[in-house]
Design a protein around this motif. Sequence first.
Motif, mmCIF file in Angstrom:
data_model
loop_
_atom_site.group_PDB
_atom_site.id
_atom_site.type_symbol
_atom_site.label_atom_id
_atom_site.label_comp_id
_atom_site.label_asym_id
_atom_site.label_seq_id
_atom_site.Cartn_x
_atom_site.Cartn_y
_atom_site.Cartn_z
ATOM 1 N N ALA A 323 0.849 -1.197 0.000
ATOM 2 C CA ALA A 323 0.000 0.000 0.000
ATOM 3 C C ALA A 323 0.881 1.243 0.000
ATOM 4 O O ALA A 323 2.043 1.180 0.407
ATOM 5 N N ALA A 324 0.320 2.347 -0.465
ATOM 6 C CA ALA A 324 1.106 3.589 -0.529
ATOM 7 C C ALA A 324 0.305 4.795 -0.061
ATOM 8 O O ALA A 324 -0.892 4.893 -0.289
ATOM 9 N N ASN A 348 -2.221 -2.633 -7.889
ATOM 10 C CA ASN A 348 -3.456 -2.534 -7.110
ATOM 11 C C ASN A 348 -3.861 -1.069 -6.966
ATOM 12 O O ASN A 348 -3.191 -0.173 -7.479
ATOM 13 N N ASN A 349 -4.963 -0.824 -6.253
ATOM 14 C CA ASN A 349 -5.453 0.545 -6.043
ATOM 15 C C ASN A 349 -5.253 1.009 -4.600
ATOM 16 O O ASN A 349 -5.947 1.907 -4.136
ATOM 17 N N ASN A 350 -4.308 0.403 -3.901
ATOM 18 C CA ASN A 350 -4.067 0.778 -2.501
ATOM 19 C C ASN A 350 -3.273 2.083 -2.417
ATOM 20 O O ASN A 350 -2.135 2.121 -1.959
ATOM 21 N N ILE A 351 -3.901 3.142 -2.874
ATOM 22 C CA ILE A 351 -3.250 4.450 -2.894
ATOM 23 C C ILE A 351 -4.204 5.450 -2.258
ATOM 24 O O ILE A 351 -5.375 5.500 -2.580
ATOM 25 N N ASP A 352 -3.677 6.216 -1.320
ATOM 26 C CA ASP A 352 -4.519 7.199 -0.628
ATOM 27 C C ASP A 352 -3.591 8.302 -0.114
ATOM 28 O O ASP A 352 -2.366 8.206 -0.207
#
Lengths: 357, 525
Positions: A323-324, A348-352
């Motif tokens: 994640a990032a 993946n879409n683990n971006i916030d």
Amino acid sequence: MVNITIDGKQMTVEEGKTILEVAKANGIYIPTLCYHPKLRPIGSCRLCLVAIEGREKPVTACNTPVAEGMVVRTSTPEILEMRKGIINMILSMHPEDCLTCEKAGNCELQECAYNLGVKKGTLPLEAQELPVLKENPFIVRDYNKCIACGRCIRACKEVQCQRVLDLVGKGSEARAGATVGDQEITLEEAGCVFCGNCVQVCPVGALLEKDSLGKGRQWEAKKVRTVCTFCGVGCNLEVNVKDDHIVRVRGYENPLVNDGWLCVKGRFGNDFVESPERIKRPLIRVGEKGEGKFKEVSWEEALDYTAKRLQEVKDKYGKQSIAAFSSARCTNEENYLMQKFMRAVIGNNNIDHCART
Amino acid sequence: MTNSIKEIEHNDVLLIIGSNTTEAHPNIGQKMKQAARRGAKLIVVDPRKIELVDYAYLWLPITPGTNVALINALMYVIITEGLTDKEFIETRTEGYDELWSVVKNYAPEMVQELTGVPAEKIYEAARTYATTDRAGIFYTLGITEHTSGTNNVMNLANLAMITGHVGKEYSGVNPLRGQNNVQGACDMGALPNVLPGYQSIADAEVRERFASAWNCEIDEKFGLRIPEMIDFAAGGYIKAMYIMGEDPALTDPNINHVRKALANLDFLVVQELFISETAKFADVILPGASFLEKDGTFTNTERRVQRVRQVLTPRGESKPDWQIICELATKMGYPMSYNSPAEIMDEIADLTPIYRGIRYNRLEGDGLQWPCPTIDHPGTKYLHAGQFPRGKGLLQGIEYQPPAELTDEEYPILLTTGRMLYHYGVTTRRSASLESFRPEEFAEVNPEQATALGVKTGDKVKVVSRRGELITKVRVTKRVKPGMMFMTYHYKESPVNILTNAAFDPITKTAEYKVTAVRLEPVNK
């Protein structure tokens, strides 16, 4: 629209403008000190006196609106003498330390003296030695240089709405001060928020940025327009740089966002960039997690190691295991690349980021 | 913001709710004070007697966590007194009856005790806001940092819509964004559910377009939000993290939990200017360049994309973050290479409809406000003229829900948190002048609590919540009501987020930083 004549030049101009505004817009020089284009004109320095046909006495151009048929002369011999007299009087009470003054080269008093050819103050006035106040970490007030033009007072009242400063004292002691009764108080006690907008409008060296003293004169600095990072308003900065170091920060005059004005952080807080605590080389941890012990390594080693470890985690635990956090302090381009990195490289879409704070 | 900053100069009423503007957004605060000077009416809704209260026509000293009830009461007055904009409701919205079915139970007399705002003030505020043409709402984290954050925002939208105060110049709903580029980071798709320009991950056509442009597959599964990342790291499902320019170990709620999560990772890479609290847990720290050392763009709170220009060379061996990401991606087998940020913006514009007209050569002046859909579009000064993105604006009745944590006998004091003028995040602690001026926390406590505890300004107290405790100096002040206290989050020596509650708004996952139940204990001096 009204028709007027200034120095023999006929023009049709917008009603409601002042003589000074019209003259400036048409390249006609009228000296000023208390005038500032963004503050209410008060005509107190009287340098902008001009003669109007049919009127017995000269008027101040900064706060006299144009009128139909007005015939203005900006530099009759009498008016030039009056102006020289005013500058002579100010200089007679002003320290003659232009050689070392921070403001030299960007001083409006210097400019007026130059344009009017007044070499020095010749009046036998006794100037009182006034204090130079440095009680706070942001603003230095040298009252000996204050010419009591009142610009700072108006900026504080009209722009920042703080009303910290007032005109106090008489004669050579006249100054923009923070007082209660006759007692000098600190700016903080007077309710100052240290926006420094008073410094920005001061025409002489009476108000200066403390941290800029001795770092370089105006003409030495390269001035770069950029955007402040201390909140979401996006104030435009004009950063003055010399020899790859920040000399001072002023508000950039863009009318749409901050109109040239800044707050205490934007004006005085950007020295964090030059903090000795900045990380200078890539680091790899040697101590326990949370302990803060690291060794310096090369970029090559740091990036190779990072790429290898991220790949190992991805191979072992799958692409969803990484994640990032992107950053609301970084640029659009960097945020774009960070989310692209997670989506295209990790998969993946683990971006916030702290989108909600 | 649906409006622009400059429009404040023409507002006749400013409803400022949950925003200590003069400290958190000083130059907008300055414009609000100027507005008051020229006769505009400021309605300030804030639990504390903040600076703007001195300039206010009305101050509504709300109890934290009761915004929904108060806004419902404002709407109750507006509807029952016939002050709505009937044409706007008719042509631009739907759901009015449903809204009224909820709002009708919120007469000011019913909520005055709950909200702490006397009914007559609610009446006066509602009338003043509704009957003025140029009326803007301004809010920040006092609205969003609640478990009811989404409801608060939707209810403000309800209020603006029933009075027709949106979709035009000088009237709108204006969140003031906290970080310099939080607007841009959202616009760029640094979010787990959308790609750049708020294009949904759920949309197969969108995914296909990005997959083809980026030469990769786009995962259709929504990603994790920050609090979920933290929980999943603590639970061992997230094994590695890449953190750029954020310090969750100081600024996220319940930091003891955050720190455990970071320590539990197999691998953590942090890209930073300083060894932050978070970076102390890193395996690798990559030195990023500061904003003065690189080119780029930020998007401000009024959607204005502005140029950031390099002023200094990067300190030490630090590099602009965009270069670091490119190099890392390339090392991981995905070649990423741009000659300049301008080239990156060209790619953003190609893929992002609201940024399509944005090019560096158009940003030399005062920037451009999105939506900017074409290369000759002048940008958009205010949003929602004519229609809303979904067509008609949806009015939704919203019931008051209490905050996740309430005070009780053991934790009788309500702690709320925020910023102060002299600090911002973590960078200002490294500014010599700002740090010397404000080197430590002074928690604001009411004289009533101070007397009960026997402390005066400058004394230390222990603050204890259900999650942790800390010691801080206090300032005794009537800025906070009896039973309340206030702290900032700037100081790692008294890290307030040891105390705060990681209860989240169910939709945005924003934490309830604004409501924590605590007790105060004396400490030996």
